[in-house]
Write a protein that holds these residues in place. Sequence first.
Motif, PDB file in Angstrom:
ATOM      1  N   VAL A  58       0.787   2.781  -8.745  1.00 53.64           N
ATOM      2  CA  VAL A  58       0.242   2.370  -7.447  1.00 53.64           C
ATOM      3  C   VAL A  58      -0.052   3.602  -6.589  1.00 53.64           C
ATOM      4  O   VAL A  58      -1.116   3.708  -5.981  1.00 53.64           O
ATOM      5  N   ALA A  59       0.885   4.550  -6.561  1.00 51.09           N
ATOM      6  CA  ALA A  59       0.688   5.766  -5.764  1.00 51.09           C
ATOM      7  C   ALA A  59      -0.512   6.556  -6.261  1.00 51.09           C
ATOM      8  O   ALA A  59      -1.309   7.059  -5.464  1.00 51.09           O
ATOM      9  N   PHE A  60      -0.656   6.672  -7.582  1.00 52.26           N
ATOM     10  CA  PHE A  60      -1.773   7.410  -8.141  1.00 52.26           C
ATOM     11  C   PHE A  60      -3.102   6.739  -7.810  1.00 52.26           C
ATOM     12  O   PHE A  60      -4.038   7.391  -7.338  1.00 52.26           O
TER      13      PHE A  60
ATOM     14  N   GLU B  15       3.055  17.285  -7.322  1.00 52.34           N
ATOM     15  CA  GLU B  15       4.507  17.406  -7.388  1.00 52.34           C
ATOM     16  C   GLU B  15       5.197  16.205  -6.733  1.00 52.34           C
ATOM     17  O   GLU B  15       6.272  15.803  -7.158  1.00 52.34           O
ATOM     18  N   LYS B  16       4.572  15.629  -5.711  1.00 51.02           N
ATOM     19  CA  LYS B  16       5.157  14.434  -5.090  1.00 51.02           C
ATOM     20  C   LYS B  16       4.978  13.221  -5.988  1.00 51.02           C
ATOM     21  O   LYS B  16       5.844  12.367  -6.057  1.00 51.02           O
ATOM     22  N   LEU B  17       3.849  13.138  -6.673  1.00 50.56           N
ATOM     23  CA  LEU B  17       3.641  12.027  -7.600  1.00 50.56           C
ATOM     24  C   LEU B  17       4.560  12.145  -8.810  1.00 50.56           C
ATOM     25  O   LEU B  17       4.991  11.132  -9.363  1.00 50.56           O
ATOM     26  N   GLU B  18       4.881  13.366  -9.237  1.00 53.00           N
ATOM     27  CA  GLU B  18       5.739  13.570 -10.405  1.00 53.00           C
ATOM     28  C   GLU B  18       7.131  12.993 -10.208  1.00 53.00           C
ATOM     29  O   GLU B  18       7.825  12.686 -11.177  1.00 53.00           O
ATOM     30  N   ALA B  19       7.566  12.826  -8.969  1.00 49.39           N
ATOM     31  CA  ALA B  19       8.887  12.273  -8.693  1.00 49.39           C
ATOM     32  C   ALA B  19       8.925  10.757  -8.884  1.00 49.39           C
ATOM     33  O   ALA B  19       9.995  10.162  -8.891  1.00 49.39           O
TER      34      ALA B  19
ATOM     35  N   ASP C 151       0.843  -1.190   0.000  1.00 53.01           N
ATOM     36  CA  ASP C 151       0.000   0.000   0.000  1.00 53.01           C
ATOM     37  C   ASP C 151       0.879   1.241   0.000  1.00 53.01           C
ATOM     38  O   ASP C 151       1.875   1.316   0.715  1.00 53.01           O
ATOM     39  N   PHE C 152       0.504   2.186  -0.820  1.00 50.28           N
ATOM     40  CA  PHE C 152       1.196   3.468  -0.848  1.00 50.28           C
ATOM     41  C   PHE C 152       0.598   4.336   0.245  1.00 50.28           C
ATOM     42  O   PHE C 152      -0.614   4.375   0.415  1.00 50.28           O
ATOM     43  N   LYS C 153       1.418   5.039   0.966  1.00 45.37           N
ATOM     44  CA  LYS C 153       0.939   5.897   2.051  1.00 45.37           C
ATOM     45  C   LYS C 153       0.405   7.197   1.461  1.00 45.37           C
ATOM     46  O   LYS C 153       1.023   8.241   1.518  1.00 45.37           O
ATOM     47  N   SER C 154      -0.779   7.086   0.852  1.00 42.74           N
ATOM     48  CA  SER C 154      -1.332   8.210   0.102  1.00 42.74           C
ATOM     49  C   SER C 154      -1.673   9.409   0.972  1.00 42.74           C
ATOM     50  O   SER C 154      -1.724  10.525   0.482  1.00 42.74           O
ATOM     51  N   HIS C 155      -1.899   9.193   2.263  1.00 44.88           N
ATOM     52  CA  HIS C 155      -2.236  10.339   3.108  1.00 44.88           C
ATOM     53  C   HIS C 155      -1.081  11.332   3.188  1.00 44.88           C
ATOM     54  O   HIS C 155      -1.283  12.509   3.427  1.00 44.88           O
ATOM     55  N   SER C 156       0.158  10.864   2.936  1.00 47.56           N
ATOM     56  CA  SER C 156       1.296  11.780   2.986  1.00 47.56           C
ATOM     57  C   SER C 156       1.439  12.582   1.693  1.00 47.56           C
ATOM     58  O   SER C 156       2.124  13.583   1.659  1.00 47.56           O
ATOM     59  N   VAL C 157       0.800  12.122   0.630  1.00 49.26           N
ATOM     60  CA  VAL C 157       0.871  12.808  -0.654  1.00 49.26           C
ATOM     61  C   VAL C 157      -0.431  13.514  -0.962  1.00 49.26           C
ATOM     62  O   VAL C 157      -0.446  14.628  -1.455  1.00 49.26           O
ATOM     63  N   GLY C 158      -1.534  12.858  -0.647  1.00 45.75           N
ATOM     64  CA  GLY C 158      -2.828  13.423  -0.985  1.00 45.75           C
ATOM     65  C   GLY C 158      -2.904  13.626  -2.486  1.00 45.75           C
ATOM     66  O   GLY C 158      -2.504  12.773  -3.247  1.00 45.75           O
ATOM     67  N   MET C 159      -3.380  14.757  -2.905  1.00 48.65           N
ATOM     68  CA  MET C 159      -3.463  15.051  -4.330  1.00 48.65           C
ATOM     69  C   MET C 159      -2.379  16.042  -4.741  1.00 48.65           C
ATOM     70  O   MET C 159      -2.521  16.772  -5.700  1.00 48.65           O
ATOM     71  N   ARG C 160      -1.282  16.084  -4.015  1.00 47.63           N
ATOM     72  CA  ARG C 160      -0.175  16.982  -4.349  1.00 47.63           C
ATOM     73  C   ARG C 160       0.631  16.349  -5.467  1.00 47.63           C
ATOM     74  O   ARG C 160       1.453  15.479  -5.250  1.00 47.63           O
TER      75      ARG C 160
END
Length: 72
Positions: free
Chosen positions: A57-59, A45-49, A34-43
């Motif tokens: 999976v993160a998306f 710029e973090k997904l772009e990395a 599981d990706f810890k999506s609560h730390s990224v949310g819909m930001r």
Amino acid sequence: PELRKMAEMMVKDQANEIKLMKSWRLAWYPQAADFKSHSVGMRMEKLEALSGEEFDVAFLDSMIMHHPGAIY
């Protein structure tokens, strides 16, 4: 009445999208942690990395966590 109808349609649509994304997640990446999506949310710029399966999976995990906010 129009707003209530629209809200009911939104709940139905969002619930269906969540169900579909969960089925994709399970079918395509059953082994992925599981990706810890609560730390990224819909930001984004973090997904772009991220890239490849890690991004996918993160998306998906982020979207699965994000969509209930539209209906609850």
